[in-house]
Write a protein that holds these residues in place. Structure first.
Motif, PDB file in Angstrom:
ATOM      1  N   UNK A 144      -0.057 -12.752 -14.526  1.00  0.00           N
ATOM      2  CA  UNK A 144       1.404 -12.655 -14.433  1.00  0.00           C
ATOM      3  C   UNK A 144       1.791 -12.090 -13.068  1.00  0.00           C
ATOM      4  N   UNK A 145       2.781 -12.735 -12.453  1.00  0.00           N
ATOM      5  CA  UNK A 145       3.231 -12.290 -11.138  1.00  0.00           C
ATOM      6  C   UNK A 145       3.909 -10.931 -11.229  1.00  0.00           C
ATOM      7  N   UNK A 146       3.541 -10.050 -10.319  1.00  0.00           N
ATOM      8  CA  UNK A 146       4.099  -8.702 -10.293  1.00  0.00           C
ATOM      9  C   UNK A 146       5.075  -8.614  -9.121  1.00  0.00           C
ATOM     10  N   UNK A 147       6.357  -8.487  -9.456  1.00  0.00           N
ATOM     11  CA  UNK A 147       7.401  -8.511  -8.443  1.00  0.00           C
ATOM     12  C   UNK A 147       8.165  -7.201  -8.394  1.00  0.00           C
ATOM     13  N   UNK A 148       8.383  -6.702  -7.181  1.00  0.00           N
ATOM     14  CA  UNK A 148       9.202  -5.510  -6.966  1.00  0.00           C
ATOM     15  C   UNK A 148      10.580  -5.960  -6.528  1.00  0.00           C
ATOM     16  N   UNK A 149      11.603  -5.295  -7.053  1.00  0.00           N
ATOM     17  CA  UNK A 149      12.993  -5.554  -6.671  1.00  0.00           C
ATOM     18  C   UNK A 149      13.505  -4.294  -5.983  1.00  0.00           C
ATOM     19  N   UNK A 169      -1.500  -5.268  -5.002  1.00  0.00           N
ATOM     20  CA  UNK A 169      -1.212  -5.376  -6.432  1.00  0.00           C
ATOM     21  C   UNK A 169       0.184  -5.948  -6.695  1.00  0.00           C
ATOM     22  N   UNK A 170       1.006  -6.046  -5.649  1.00  0.00           N
ATOM     23  CA  UNK A 170       2.346  -6.635  -5.785  1.00  0.00           C
ATOM     24  C   UNK A 170       2.326  -8.026  -5.165  1.00  0.00           C
ATOM     25  N   UNK A 171       2.680  -9.022  -5.967  1.00  0.00           N
ATOM     26  CA  UNK A 171       2.641 -10.410  -5.526  1.00  0.00           C
ATOM     27  C   UNK A 171       3.885 -10.816  -4.750  1.00  0.00           C
ATOM     28  N   UNK A 172       5.010 -10.192  -5.075  1.00  0.00           N
ATOM     29  CA  UNK A 172       6.263 -10.540  -4.419  1.00  0.00           C
ATOM     30  C   UNK A 172       7.140  -9.297  -4.314  1.00  0.00           C
ATOM     31  N   UNK A 173       7.880  -9.215  -3.209  1.00  0.00           N
ATOM     32  CA  UNK A 173       8.834  -8.129  -3.007  1.00  0.00           C
ATOM     33  C   UNK A 173      10.189  -8.772  -2.755  1.00  0.00           C
ATOM     34  N   UNK A 174      11.102  -8.588  -3.687  1.00  0.00           N
ATOM     35  CA  UNK A 174      12.419  -9.219  -3.639  1.00  0.00           C
ATOM     36  C   UNK A 174      13.445  -8.169  -3.220  1.00  0.00           C
ATOM     37  N   UNK A 175      14.039  -8.365  -2.053  1.00  0.00           N
ATOM     38  CA  UNK A 175      14.947  -7.379  -1.467  1.00  0.00           C
ATOM     39  C   UNK A 175      16.372  -7.920  -1.433  1.00  0.00           C
ATOM     40  N   UNK A 176      17.327  -7.052  -1.795  1.00  0.00           N
ATOM     41  CA  UNK A 176      18.740  -7.404  -1.749  1.00  0.00           C
ATOM     42  C   UNK A 176      19.459  -6.418  -0.828  1.00  0.00           C
TER      43      UNK A 176
END
Length: 218
Positions: free
Chosen positions: A1-6, A27-34
């Motif tokens: 499962x993809x591990x994404x940080x927001x 260990x984090x696959x994606x970092x989603x920044x707003x």
């Protein structure tokens, strides 16, 4: 499962340090920044969204991931008024967190403040305390609240009060000093601590991390 940080607040003092560490952590696959502006960083797993926070409902479906990191914050002088400060430090992160939870984001990590209290006579500390309190009702699997003292590091906008605090750190940091609770923490150290808790959440559903716990390894 993809591990994404927001992340919101990724261009601030702690947020920028946290973003760099998240991007370096395998260990984090994606970092989603707003945010309202670009972070200036580039990475394959970095997904940046330049948004209008006044219209979160228009893009709320993008707020998805494993953990939400709330690093946003301002000062009265920067905001210009108490109402504007409240909008940035309380209303915005709370609305964002509401949508995050609706989208099944599991964990929430919040940068609050030493002495945060919803009933504090201090406008700043009262707002921080109110945000902490209201986040407890959203049903996150883990709510981790970090209450640092003065934040140390190089800011783009110099804050005179923080320059004074930084100069007094030798006094605050003395092991037997009654002022030790005022000890400042480097932004990078706080980011390290936040990431450590994000990678290994506590057994408690809600936890406040402050004092020596901000500096010590788990």
């Amino acid at each position: 499962m993809t591990k994404t940080a927001v992340v919101i607040g990724a261009t601030g003092l702690v947020g920028s340090a946290l973003l760099e560490q998240l991007l370096a952590d395998e260990s984090w696959d994606k970092v989603r920044v707003f945010g309202r502006k670009h972070s200036g960083l580039q990475a394959a797993k970095l997904e940046e969204h330049i948004v209008d926070f006044a219209n979160i409902e228009d893009w709320q479906q993008l707020i998805q991931g494993r953990s939400l990191f709330i690093c946003i914050g301002t000062t009265l002088s920067q905001a210009g008024s108490k109402a504007a400060m409240r909008a940035i430090d309380l209303d915005l992160p709370l609305r964002f967190a509401n949508y995050a939870r609706r989208n099944q984001v599991e964990d929430c990590l919040l940068i609050s403040s030493l002495f945060a209290n919803a009933k504090s006579p201090s406008h700043y500390l009262r707002i921080k305390g109110q945000l902490e309190h209201q986040l407890t009702f959203l049903g996150f699997k883990h709510l981790m609240v970090f209450r640092p003292g003065p934040l140390l590091g190089e800011r783009k906008q110099v804050r005179f009060s923080e320059q004074v605090v930084a100069a007094m750190q030798p006094v605050f940091s003395a092991s037997l000093s009654p002022l030790r609770r005022w000890r400042g923490i480097e932004a990078e150290q706080l980011a390290v601590t936040m990431l450590r808790y994000a990678n290994t959440p506590p057994a408690e559903a809600s936890l406040v991390i402050q004092g020596e716990a901000l500096f010590s390894a788990r």
